[in-house]
Design a protein around this motif. Structure first.
Motif, short mmCIF file in Angstrom:
data_model
loop_
_atom_site.label_atom_id
_atom_site.label_comp_id
_atom_site.label_asym_id
_atom_site.label_seq_id
_atom_site.Cartn_x
_atom_site.Cartn_y
_atom_site.Cartn_z
N TRP A 135 -2.32 7.72 5.93
CA TRP A 135 -2.25 6.36 5.40
C TRP A 135 -0.85 5.75 5.45
O TRP A 135 -0.74 4.55 5.61
CB TRP A 135 -2.82 6.31 3.98
CG TRP A 135 -2.17 7.22 2.99
CD1 TRP A 135 -2.62 8.46 2.63
CD2 TRP A 135 -0.98 6.99 2.25
NE1 TRP A 135 -1.76 9.01 1.72
CE2 TRP A 135 -0.76 8.12 1.45
CE3 TRP A 135 -0.09 5.93 2.17
CZ2 TRP A 135 0.33 8.24 0.60
CZ3 TRP A 135 1.01 6.03 1.32
CH2 TRP A 135 1.21 7.18 0.54
N ALA A 156 -5.38 -3.59 7.20
CA ALA A 156 -6.24 -3.35 6.03
C ALA A 156 -7.23 -2.24 6.30
O ALA A 156 -8.44 -2.42 6.16
CB ALA A 156 -6.96 -4.64 5.67
N ARG A 166 0.83 -1.21 0.00
CA ARG A 166 0.00 0.00 0.00
C ARG A 166 0.86 1.25 0.00
O ARG A 166 0.61 2.20 -0.75
CB ARG A 166 -0.91 0.00 1.24
CG ARG A 166 -1.82 1.21 1.32
CD ARG A 166 -2.42 1.35 2.69
NE ARG A 166 -1.40 1.72 3.66
CZ ARG A 166 -1.46 1.45 4.97
NH1 ARG A 166 -2.48 0.77 5.45
NH2 ARG A 166 -0.51 1.83 5.79
N TRP A 174 -6.13 2.43 2.40
CA TRP A 174 -6.02 1.83 1.07
C TRP A 174 -6.64 2.72 0.01
O TRP A 174 -6.10 2.88 -1.08
CB TRP A 174 -6.65 0.44 1.06
CG TRP A 174 -5.68 -0.61 1.46
CD1 TRP A 174 -5.54 -1.17 2.69
CD2 TRP A 174 -4.68 -1.23 0.63
NE1 TRP A 174 -4.52 -2.10 2.69
CE2 TRP A 174 -3.99 -2.16 1.43
CE3 TRP A 174 -4.32 -1.08 -0.70
CZ2 TRP A 174 -2.94 -2.94 0.93
CZ3 TRP A 174 -3.29 -1.87 -1.20
CH2 TRP A 174 -2.62 -2.78 -0.38
#
Length: 198
Positions: free
Chosen positions: A164, A170, A115, A175
């Motif tokens: 982020w 997750a 990511r 994301w």
């Protein structure tokens, strides 16, 4: 083999880029092992934030074009080459860096590394269009540094979006932000190319 590929690779400094990505991976391996992350996965935050940033800066340096006028007058469109270049280096950086943080996928493991590579490369590609490849690392460095410094006490859904690079696991907001940055940067770089350096 296409005779233009070696010329393209040299014009974009791909051999040096690949060597720098390998060095970045070595640095990340050394940093991850010295943190005793097996005791506390949260000690991986500097590695999962800074290693993708360094890899993205390396990729950004290869986004330049020494022959902008020739590129603009080429018979074939350049956007497929630009997009393939960016996607291939992003995939390589992700593949090299994910084993560095193997395990703890729910906190700061391989998914977080992927990511962050995507998000940082997106910011660098966008900056290459606006500022040029030479300075493309600067906005990503400023953003990731600010997120690292300002996110220690931040909570809530908004923090998962703007911070982020330092979010575990997750997190959907993290994301979404990283993928949006990558998509925007990749599309703009493919269409426009890097701003010519002066």
């Amino acid at each position: 083999m296409n005779p233009g590929l070696p010329l393209y690779a040299r014009s974009r400094a791909l051999p040096r880029t690949l060597a720098a990505l390998a060095a970045t991976t070595g640095f990340a391996v050394w940093a991850a092992r010295s943190l005793d992350a097996w005791l506390d996965p949260y000690r991986r935050v500097p590695v999962v934030a800074l290693a993708p940033l360094l890899a993205a800066a390396v990729i950004g340096a290869s986004l330049r074009s020494d022959s902008d006028e020739l590129d603009r007058t080429a018979v074939r469109p350049w956007w497929p080459r630009r997009l393939a270049h960016l996607l291939a280096l992003t995939a390589l950086a992700s593949a090299l860096l994910t084993p560095v943080v193997a395990g703890h996928a729910e906190t700061f493991g391989p998914p977080v590394m992927v990511r962050n590579v995507l998000g940082c490369v997106g910011i660098v590609a966008l900056a290459a269009v606006v500022l040029g490849a030479r300075l493309s690392w600067l906005p990503a460095f400023a953003y990731v540094s600010a997120a690292c410094l300002a996110s220690s006490g931040a909570r809530g859904r908004a923090a998962t979006v703007w911070a982020w690079p330092v979010q575990p696991g997750a997190q959907p907001g993290a994301w979404a932000a990283a993928l949006a940055a990558f998509a925007l940067g990749a599309v703009l770089y493919a269409v426009r190319g890097a701003r010519p350096g002066g």
